[in-house]
Enzyme design. Structure first.
Site, mmCIF file in Angstrom:
data_model
loop_
_atom_site.group_PDB
_atom_site.id
_atom_site.type_symbol
_atom_site.label_atom_id
_atom_site.label_comp_id
_atom_site.label_asym_id
_atom_site.label_seq_id
_atom_site.Cartn_x
_atom_site.Cartn_y
_atom_site.Cartn_z
ATOM 1 N N ARG A 98 0.856 -1.196 0.000
ATOM 2 C CA ARG A 98 0.000 0.000 0.000
ATOM 3 C C ARG A 98 0.883 1.235 0.000
ATOM 4 N NH1 ARG A 98 -5.262 -0.457 3.845
ATOM 5 N NH2 ARG A 98 -6.487 -1.834 2.523
ATOM 6 N N ARG A 105 5.240 7.649 -6.142
ATOM 7 C CA ARG A 105 4.646 6.550 -6.894
ATOM 8 C C ARG A 105 5.734 5.582 -7.368
ATOM 9 N NH1 ARG A 105 2.368 7.083 -11.964
ATOM 10 N NH2 ARG A 105 0.905 5.437 -12.512
ATOM 11 N N ASN A 137 -2.123 -2.172 -8.057
ATOM 12 C CA ASN A 137 -1.783 -0.861 -8.616
ATOM 13 C C ASN A 137 -0.323 -0.484 -8.423
ATOM 14 O OD1 ASN A 137 -3.986 0.288 -9.977
ATOM 15 N ND2 ASN A 137 -5.091 0.502 -8.050
ATOM 16 N N HIS A 192 -5.049 3.443 -16.264
ATOM 17 C CA HIS A 192 -6.060 3.334 -15.210
ATOM 18 C C HIS A 192 -5.774 4.421 -14.183
ATOM 19 C CE1 HIS A 192 -8.512 1.860 -11.956
ATOM 20 N NE2 HIS A 192 -7.465 1.604 -11.210
ATOM 21 N N THR A 247 -11.207 0.764 -1.625
ATOM 22 C CA THR A 247 -12.248 0.364 -2.582
ATOM 23 C C THR A 247 -12.211 -1.154 -2.680
ATOM 24 O OG1 THR A 247 -10.805 0.398 -4.509
ATOM 25 C CG2 THR A 247 -11.932 2.452 -3.980
#
Length: 331
Positions: A98, A105, A137, A192, A247
């Site tokens: 996470r 990033r 991600n 995305h 989410t």
């Protein structure tokens, strides 16, 4: 004689039969579990395997699902050892680090690359013919990483990409028009997340182009401000995270939607992340979402979208950003 022997008499010695449609979910976090329950409730596989490094959490989640076996038709297994995943048809990777507060990033990407260096070879070892679906991600970069680490052909490595972004887009268009999302045809392509590209020129209801009715749609000059819908799509995830902390449900349903198209050989078109080098003027080895056909062999075809010059430019800009990050990674 045991109770079992008194109750049951064997007619033949059963040979072990391999699963015909086994699916593995790697990572039992919020997204992994939402994907697992969505796959189970759609009855997509005869065996579901779950794997994670957090042994207690994994054991608890597997037990909790197994306690509902009466209401399901799927055998549920789980272990931290990847042998439990053997001979999977589809492997869904949701595991990853996470983002820490204030973390760049690129730093997050490199931490996830290191996690993938453990996960991907294990998947390949036990399911060398599987279709790899990356959900972790940043999904486009990690799909590229999974492709590189696995050595799989490009049609067997898919990123969940903008399948969810497009679903959010169609939901919001439907809200504005008071129609069901399935009747609102609209695509979001590219990366995305923040720099995703809404294809306004393709938005239609029953074949009627909305841009044909409102030529300014999606631009700054649009009096109805349709552009705000794309901003809502981008901000949607952040909003949900702010409100509930993460989410899970929509991405889980999106994953099950993709798994269904593969397992049932549906040849359905989805916006998913694939190698787009040579398409839409993209020169580098990057993965971005474009409409793709999914079936039993994986990603069988790519649809040639008619993009406007501005949309194509946005796509190329995303590709350059991703390549900038990818070339710094140590694989």
């Amino acid at each position: 004689m045991s109770t079992k022997e008194k109750l049951i008499s064997h007619v033949m010695k059963e040979e072990p039969v391999g699963s015909r449609s086994k699916v593995t979910v790697v990572g039992v976090g919020m997204v992994g579990m939402a994907s697992a329950i969505s796959i189970l409730l759609k009855d997509l596989c005869d065996e579901l395997a779950m794997v994670d490094v957090m042994e207690d959490k994994l054991k608890g989640e597997v037990m909790d699902l197994q306690h509902g076996s009466l209401f399901l038709k799927t055998k549920i297994v789980g272990d931290k050892d990847y042998s439990v995943t053997a001979n999977s048809k589809v492997v869904v990777v949701t595991a990853g680090a996470r983002q820490q507060e204030g973390e760049s990033r690129l730093n997050l990407v490199q931490r996830n690359v290191n996690i993938f260096k453990f996960i991907i070879p294990n998947i390949v070892k036990y399911s060398p013919n599987c279709i790899l679906m990356v959900v972790s991600n940043p999904v486009d970069i990690l799909t590229y990483v999974a492709w590189k680490l696995s050595g799989f052909p490009r049609h067997r490595v898919i990123g969940s990409g903008t399948n969810l972004d497009s679903a959010r887009f169609r939901h919001l268009i439907g809200e504005k028009l008071h129609l069901h999302p399935s009747s609102c045809h609209a695509w979001i392509v590219g990366e995305h997340g923040d720099s995703s590209v809404p294809v306004w020129s393709g938005v239609n209801v029953a074949g009627v182009s909305l841009q044909g009715l409102n030529p300014q749609m999606g631009t700054e000059d649009d009096g109805e401000n349709w552009k705000a819908i794309h901003k809502e799509v981008v901000d949607g995830a952040y909003e949900v995270i702010k409100l509930k902390g993460y989410t899970s449900w929509a991405i889980g349903m999106s994953v099950a939607d993709l798994v269904e198209s593969i397992i049932k050989n549906m040849h359905k078109v989805h916006p998913v992340s694939t190698l787009v080098q040579g398409m839409h003027g993209v020169k580098d080895e990057v993965f971005l979402s474009v409409p793709c056909v999914l079936g039993n062999s994986g990603l069988t075809d790519v649809i040639h979208m008619t993009l406007k010059a501005e949309e194509e430019k946005q796509l190329q800009k995303s590709a350059e950003t991703l390549w900038g990050v990818q070339k710094e990674l140590t694989l």
